[in-house]
Scaffold this motif. Sequence first.
Motif: not given
Length: 323
Positions: A111, A149, A196
Amino acid sequence: MRFRAGRLRRTLLAAGVATAVVFPLSGAARPEIPAPAPASLGRVTAATLPGAYAANRANATEAAVQAGRYGARGRAAALRAMASPHRDFLAFDGRGAGRTAEVFGDLAHADRVAVLVPGSDTSLDSYGRLRAGAVALRAELDRQAKPGSRTAVVAWLGYETPGTVSPAVLTTGRADGAAPALRSFVAGLHGINAHARVSLLCHSYGSVVCASAATGPRGLDVADIALYGSPGTGVDKAADLHTRARIWAGRGSGDWIADVPHTSAGLFGTTVGFGTDPVSADYGARVFAAGDGGHSDYLKPGSVPLGNLARIVRGDAPEVTHA
């Protein structure tokens, strides 16, 4: 008083140029260690990423063999370590001072992606310092991670860095030459992982590289640019970078870079120096706390600046502590 201060800055810059010119000329030129041309990868995607890693690993293996035959035992050992099956390189070129982009984490599914852009005196032979910082940042990101995450870190040695004592370290020449490569690299990251959030963490002369890349005609598709241990960026204020990214700056109280004149002047037919201090109010960056460490301590495990840089990468701006 202003006139005297200006003359003092020019004198210091001139002395720096003279020193930088004299010292390199005192040493003999080093022959280049042989190495193969980089692997031909084409456009890398999430699907072809494992193949790119494998191709660069094979290239590092061959580079180690050639360096060993040449008698460059230190370089050969470093290259053998890079060819380990436990290491992943998105880019690798063992020729000359070297060009690499080592990945820490799952780049295709992260991410948040942090790209470390190093400063002077970084090469294959001194790469361990850059890698240690990347490992420390990845560990800090894991420590701060929230459930679900995913993060990745890239140590980008994508340009020929200047020597700390050299004429090149006093001008934007190397940075301007490196800027297209950095812009292309960031675009490639988005091609691998379109969702991202990318942050640039730019150390020392690397901050000049990041600034040059940001001010280019195509700009940079990044969320944050963090400048630390910076001599300046070649622009007078953060707004001159013409980027939508948040601009951060930090400097440890023990960093010698604070004593470098933050100005620029025309000397010997070129512009020397990088202008406004990025941690000054005039520059207009978001100044984060960077502790009391020295010029090479920003990514030291457990340090104040490492914690703040990780928060910047994670997008936790309210959690960043300020100087």
